[in-house]
Write an enzyme that holds these catalytic residues in place. Structure first.
Site, PDB file in Angstrom:
ATOM      1  N   SER A 128      94.096  38.103  41.393  1.00  0.00           N
ATOM      2  CA  SER A 128      93.907  37.603  40.023  1.00  0.00           C
ATOM      3  C   SER A 128      94.716  36.352  39.712  1.00  0.00           C
ATOM      4  O   SER A 128      94.227  35.458  39.011  1.00  0.00           O
ATOM      5  CB  SER A 128      94.268  38.699  39.009  1.00  0.00           C
ATOM      6  OG  SER A 128      93.455  39.820  39.192  1.00  0.00           O
ATOM      7  N   HIS A 179      98.357  36.776  35.568  1.00  0.00           N
ATOM      8  CA  HIS A 179      97.231  36.015  35.029  1.00  0.00           C
ATOM      9  C   HIS A 179      97.702  34.712  34.379  1.00  0.00           C
ATOM     10  O   HIS A 179      97.186  33.630  34.679  1.00  0.00           O
ATOM     11  CB  HIS A 179      96.458  36.861  34.015  1.00  0.00           C
ATOM     12  CG  HIS A 179      95.655  37.946  34.643  1.00  0.00           C
ATOM     13  ND1 HIS A 179      94.779  38.745  33.926  1.00  0.00           N
ATOM     14  CD2 HIS A 179      95.582  38.384  35.933  1.00  0.00           C
ATOM     15  CE1 HIS A 179      94.198  39.607  34.745  1.00  0.00           C
ATOM     16  NE2 HIS A 179      94.678  39.418  35.958  1.00  0.00           N
TER      17      HIS A 179
END
Length: 197
Positions: A128, A179
């Site tokens: 991610s 993220h």
């Protein structure tokens, strides 16, 4: 709309070699995990998951290894879908080498952010951070090179990015720090790389 894939698999592989290799590497590592005990915490840790606990939080090789590990099939599927759909236009725009540099640096810095900003005892894996680095590059493009993206692609990007950031904070088990760290890294690294000829 640049995010719609029309290519057959052979054309895809030839046009986007780095993205193809990344997808294959992630799938192979998932198969290795499943063949060696599954996606339980102990097996993930054995193969390179980040674990924020002494002394393992100082094993820096895990920051790279964790980029290719996933905590379950859904986790893998979601990340590989994002990579399959959203990465190709960026690889084409940047060229494979610069794109690979952006992906790796974003993943490393995203995982570093996850290591330093997450709670003690947290186990972290996934692509991610690197994928959000791709989004960060697109955010730079959307803000400073608007002519590069058509309106539909820009709107799609901002919607997905907005949903992703919200989910990072409201869904348990998602690393908001990886993220946002990856997003910031991709934004900055893209800005730097575009100045290098």
């Amino acid at each position: 709309m640049i995010f719609i894939r029309y290519e057959n698999w052979r054309t895809y592989v030839k046009s986007y070699p780095i993205t193809t290799l990344l997808i294959i590497a992630n799938i192979v590592m998932f198969i290795v995990l499943m063949a060696s005990g599954g996606t339980n915490g102990e097996n993930l840790f054995r193969h390179g998951a980040i674990w924020k606990i002494e002394p393992f939080n100082k094993e820096t090789w895990r920051i790279a290894a964790a980029m290719f590990l996933h905590g379950g099939f859904e986790h893998l599927l979601f990340n590989m879908f994002a990579l399959f759909v959203f990465a190709p236009p960026l690889e084409q725009m940047m060229g494979s080498f610069k794109y690979a540099v952006l992906y790796v640096i974003s993943g490393l810095l995203g995982n570093t952010a996850a290591l330093w900003l997450s709670e003690w005892g947290t186990l972290a894996v996934g692509a991610s951070g690197a994928i959000y680095g791709i989004y960060g590059a697109y955010l730079f493009i959307a803000l400073f090179r608007r002519q590069t993206l058509d309106e539909a692609s820009r709107r799609t990007l901002l919607i997905i990015l907005g949903i992703g950031i919200v989910q990072s904070f409201v869904i348990q088990g998602i690393s908001w720090s990886a993220h946002l760290g990856g997003l910031a890294a991709g934004f900055v690294v893209y800005g730097v790389l575009r100045l290098i000829r």
